[in-house]
Design an enzyme around this catalytic site. Structure first.
Site, PDB file in Angstrom:
ATOM      1  N   ARG A 175       0.807  -1.223   0.000  1.00  0.00           N
ATOM      2  CA  ARG A 175       0.000   0.000   0.000  1.00  0.00           C
ATOM      3  C   ARG A 175       0.841   1.275   0.000  1.00  0.00           C
ATOM      4  O   ARG A 175       0.323   2.365  -0.237  1.00  0.00           O
ATOM      5  CB  ARG A 175      -0.956  -0.007   1.199  1.00  0.00           C
ATOM      6  CG  ARG A 175      -2.187  -0.878   0.969  1.00  0.00           C
ATOM      7  CD  ARG A 175      -3.160  -0.773   2.116  1.00  0.00           C
ATOM      8  NE  ARG A 175      -2.770  -1.615   3.237  1.00  0.00           N
ATOM      9  CZ  ARG A 175      -3.354  -1.609   4.427  1.00  0.00           C
ATOM     10  NH1 ARG A 175      -4.359  -0.786   4.660  1.00  0.00           N
ATOM     11  NH2 ARG A 175      -2.944  -2.406   5.389  1.00  0.00           N
TER      12      ARG A 175
ATOM     13  N   LYS B 146       8.870  -1.029   2.957  1.00  0.00           N
ATOM     14  CA  LYS B 146       8.107  -0.076   3.773  1.00  0.00           C
ATOM     15  C   LYS B 146       8.898   0.441   4.957  1.00  0.00           C
ATOM     16  O   LYS B 146       8.881   1.641   5.251  1.00  0.00           O
ATOM     17  CB  LYS B 146       6.813  -0.731   4.251  1.00  0.00           C
ATOM     18  CG  LYS B 146       5.987   0.140   5.199  1.00  0.00           C
ATOM     19  CD  LYS B 146       4.630  -0.444   5.507  1.00  0.00           C
ATOM     20  CE  LYS B 146       4.685  -1.693   6.305  1.00  0.00           C
ATOM     21  NZ  LYS B 146       3.359  -2.118   6.789  1.00  0.00           N
TER      22      LYS B 146
ATOM     23  N   THR C 131       3.394 -13.764  10.360  1.00  0.00           N
ATOM     24  CA  THR C 131       4.092 -13.268  11.549  1.00  0.00           C
ATOM     25  C   THR C 131       4.609 -14.413  12.419  1.00  0.00           C
ATOM     26  O   THR C 131       5.701 -14.322  13.005  1.00  0.00           O
ATOM     27  CB  THR C 131       3.159 -12.378  12.374  1.00  0.00           C
ATOM     28  OG1 THR C 131       1.932 -13.095  12.646  1.00  0.00           O
ATOM     29  CG2 THR C 131       2.826 -11.094  11.621  1.00  0.00           C
TER      30      THR C 131
ATOM     31  N   GLU D 284     -10.419 -11.887  15.383  1.00  0.00           N
ATOM     32  CA  GLU D 284     -10.291 -11.014  14.218  1.00  0.00           C
ATOM     33  C   GLU D 284     -11.647 -10.405  13.875  1.00  0.00           C
ATOM     34  O   GLU D 284     -12.699 -11.000  14.122  1.00  0.00           O
ATOM     35  CB  GLU D 284      -9.746 -11.806  13.032  1.00  0.00           C
ATOM     36  CG  GLU D 284      -8.327 -12.313  13.213  1.00  0.00           C
ATOM     37  CD  GLU D 284      -7.350 -11.196  13.548  1.00  0.00           C
ATOM     38  OE1 GLU D 284      -7.419 -10.127  12.898  1.00  0.00           O
ATOM     39  OE2 GLU D 284      -6.519 -11.383  14.456  1.00  0.00           O
TER      40      GLU D 284
ATOM     41  N   ASN E 293      -6.008  -5.385  19.393  1.00  0.00           N
ATOM     42  CA  ASN E 293      -4.654  -5.934  19.417  1.00  0.00           C
ATOM     43  C   ASN E 293      -3.727  -5.035  18.610  1.00  0.00           C
ATOM     44  O   ASN E 293      -3.978  -4.768  17.433  1.00  0.00           O
ATOM     45  CB  ASN E 293      -4.679  -7.349  18.823  1.00  0.00           C
ATOM     46  CG  ASN E 293      -3.297  -7.951  18.686  1.00  0.00           C
ATOM     47  OD1 ASN E 293      -2.378  -7.559  19.392  1.00  0.00           O
ATOM     48  ND2 ASN E 293      -3.164  -8.918  17.789  1.00  0.00           N
TER      49      ASN E 293
ATOM     50  N   ASN F  93      40.849  38.994   5.479  1.00  0.00           N
ATOM     51  CA  ASN F  93      39.682  39.603   4.849  1.00  0.00           C
ATOM     52  C   ASN F  93      39.682  39.233   3.376  1.00  0.00           C
ATOM     53  O   ASN F  93      40.643  39.504   2.652  1.00  0.00           O
ATOM     54  CB  ASN F  93      39.709  41.124   4.992  1.00  0.00           C
ATOM     55  CG  ASN F  93      38.416  41.754   4.494  1.00  0.00           C
ATOM     56  OD1 ASN F  93      37.470  41.925   5.234  1.00  0.00           O
ATOM     57  ND2 ASN F  93      38.390  42.117   3.216  1.00  0.00           N
TER      58      ASN F  93
ATOM     59  N   TYR G   9      40.369  23.647  -9.290  1.00  0.00           N
ATOM     60  CA  TYR G   9      40.218  22.459 -10.146  1.00  0.00           C
ATOM     61  C   TYR G   9      40.799  22.725 -11.522  1.00  0.00           C
ATOM     62  O   TYR G   9      40.430  23.700 -12.187  1.00  0.00           O
ATOM     63  CB  TYR G   9      38.734  22.112 -10.241  1.00  0.00           C
ATOM     64  CG  TYR G   9      38.415  20.843 -10.975  1.00  0.00           C
ATOM     65  CD1 TYR G   9      39.109  19.670 -10.712  1.00  0.00           C
ATOM     66  CD2 TYR G   9      37.402  20.814 -11.923  1.00  0.00           C
ATOM     67  CE1 TYR G   9      38.800  18.494 -11.381  1.00  0.00           C
ATOM     68  CE2 TYR G   9      37.075  19.637 -12.595  1.00  0.00           C
ATOM     69  CZ  TYR G   9      37.774  18.484 -12.326  1.00  0.00           C
ATOM     70  OH  TYR G   9      37.468  17.322 -12.989  1.00  0.00           O
TER      71      TYR G   9
END
Length: 461
Positions: free
Chosen positions: A20, A27, A83, A158, A173, A378, A388
């Site tokens: 998503r 993520k 999980t 659930e 949860n 100064n 360079y």
């Protein structure tokens, strides 16, 4: 940082793709205030006193490894089968006894204070597992917490499987837990993937523990802390919360922030007392600012600012600015530069990989690259250090009390010794000895009547 708890371990789940987010990157490495979200979880765990941390990675694992700078152990979950499976692949990193926090890498707002309270609650009540929960006004989509008359958790239901009575429960949860390691290992091997997704769910360990007669606790956390990030909108919402926390802490520590709504300060920034931060500031990475400074409209990245400095509309990257420096507007200090005490860096000045000595003034429209400049010098307007040659960067060394006139080019490599002067408009290619005046420009020639002759010639034609 709390005292290290030798008996406590942590497993952080960070293997998912996060579809998503609609991103080519994992993520958990998307950033909040310049820091990957998973790093906030790791930091909270460490500040809670837990030093043994296992990070479970899977999707684009090498990219996650590269983004995580903290000292953690990595284990690979491949394929990603839920999980419960993630904890299975991490259990080899766990001891036979003690406790383990199991957290998710996409919940960056969890605080060390809450984790410390969860650990204490778990131990004091001798639970086999403690579920971190939260009370939500709208719990739609979340698993509901069902408790018994003693307050222990009976089960997690659930949303799709809940009865009307269970749907009315507002406690949810948060998918974060504290387990007794030995009891967790007892039930991990009993997990089943006999479900529509073919995955092993960590929530099923709660039911298995209950079947064995083990007690399950539930610690109610602030709903703000358990906010998980699944898309860019939630990333923005979490960023707002984190930014507010950080700014509030700085203000409580004695820093004035004129407009918090337009100020962005990263989690690792340190700011001294009585410093004032004006609108439009962005501070990222390892930034340290001393006391009594004024910072306005500037971007500071991985830099150190001394005390009593004024920084106006400037950019400082990976450099050090010492005490009582007046800088800007519109100065750019590039990496590996050191700006000495009481230095003036004015408008439209760029400093690259250079050292500027104490009391030196670089007022405006100047480029200093690959240089070492002494004290009390100064540099006139339009001074350019030509460092360079198309292949190699060369160094210029400028001694103390050197005066460089406006519109001067210094062709490196070059040594300009103490107390010397360079006339305005010069292009210096040779070393300048002490107390000498260097002039490197064409003598001015005046041609009287030239304009009149030029235009008369045009008219004749």
């Amino acid at each position: 940082m709390r005292k290290v708890d030798k008996m406590m371990h942590a497993v952080i789940l960070a293997a998912g793709m996060g579809t998503r987010m609609k991103s080519k990157h994992p993520k958990v490495i998307h950033q909040i205030l310049g820091k990957p979200m998973v790093e906030y979880v790791i930091t909270a765990v460490k500040k809670a006193g837990v030093e043994h941390i296992t990070l479970v990675i899977g999707h684009k694992a090498e990219e996650v490894k590269e983004a995580v700078r903290s000292d953690v152990d990595f284990v690979l979950q491949h394929p990603q089968l839920g999980t419960g499976h993630a904890v299975m692949v991490a259990q080899g990193n766990l001891p036979d006894e003690g406790e383990v926090l199991i957290l998710t890498g996409d919940t960056p707002l969890i605080t060390p204070e809450t984790l410390d309270k969860v650990i204490r609650y778990h131990r004091e009540n001798r639970y086999a597992a403690t579920v971190i929960t939260a009370m939500l006004e709208d719990p739609s989509g979340y698993g509901r917490i069902v408790r018994d008359s003693n307050g222990d958790i009976i089960k997690i239901v659930e949303h799709k499987d809940a009865s009307p009575e269970e749907l009315a429960i507002s406690e949810i949860n948060a998918s974060m837990y504290c387990f007794d390691v030995k009891k967790l290992k007892e039930v991990l091997g009993q997990l089943s993937n006999d479900n529509a997704q073919g995955e092993y769910y960590l929530t099923d360990t709660i039911a298995l523990m209950r079947e064995k007669g083990y007690r399950i606790g539930g610690y109610v956390a602030d709903s703000e802390e358990i906010l998980g990030i699944n898309d860019r909108v939630q990333l923005y919402e979490a960023s707002k919360v984190m930014r507010k926390r950080i700014l509030r802490q700085h203000m409580l520590n004695g820093v004035t922030i004129i407009d918090p709504d337009s100020t962005y300060i990263g989690p690792d920034v340190k700011i001294g007392q009585d410093t004032v931060i004006y609108p439009g500031c962005v501070m990222e990475g390892d930034v340290e600012i001393g006391e009594d400074c004024y910072i306005a409209g500037s971007r500071l990245i991985d830099c150190k600012i001394g005390k009593g400095c004024s920084i106006l509309n400037s950019v400082i990257v990976s450099s050090e600015v010492k005490d009582h420096v007046n800088m800007g507007p519109f100065a750019y200090i590039r990496p590996e530069s050191v700006i000495g005490n009481n230095v003036k860096i004015g408008d439209f000045v760029e400093i690259k990989k250079s050292i500027i000595g104490d009391g030196t003034k670089v007022p405006h429209l100047t480029y200093v690259g690959d240089a070492q400049i002494g004290s009390q010098c100064n540099l006139g307007c339009g001074t350019i250090f030509v460092n360079y040659d198309g292949r190699v960067k060369h160094k210029t060394i400028v001694g103390d009390r050197v005066f460089i006139g406006c519109n001067t080019n210094l062709i490196a490599p070059l040594l300009i010794e103490d107390d010397s002067y360079i006339a305005a408009g010069s292009t210096i290619t040779d070393n300048v000895p002490k107390k000498a005046l260097a002039i490197a420009r064409e003598r001015q020639v005046i041609k009287e009547g030239w304009v009149e002759r030029k235009f008369n010639k045009r008219e004749d034609n």
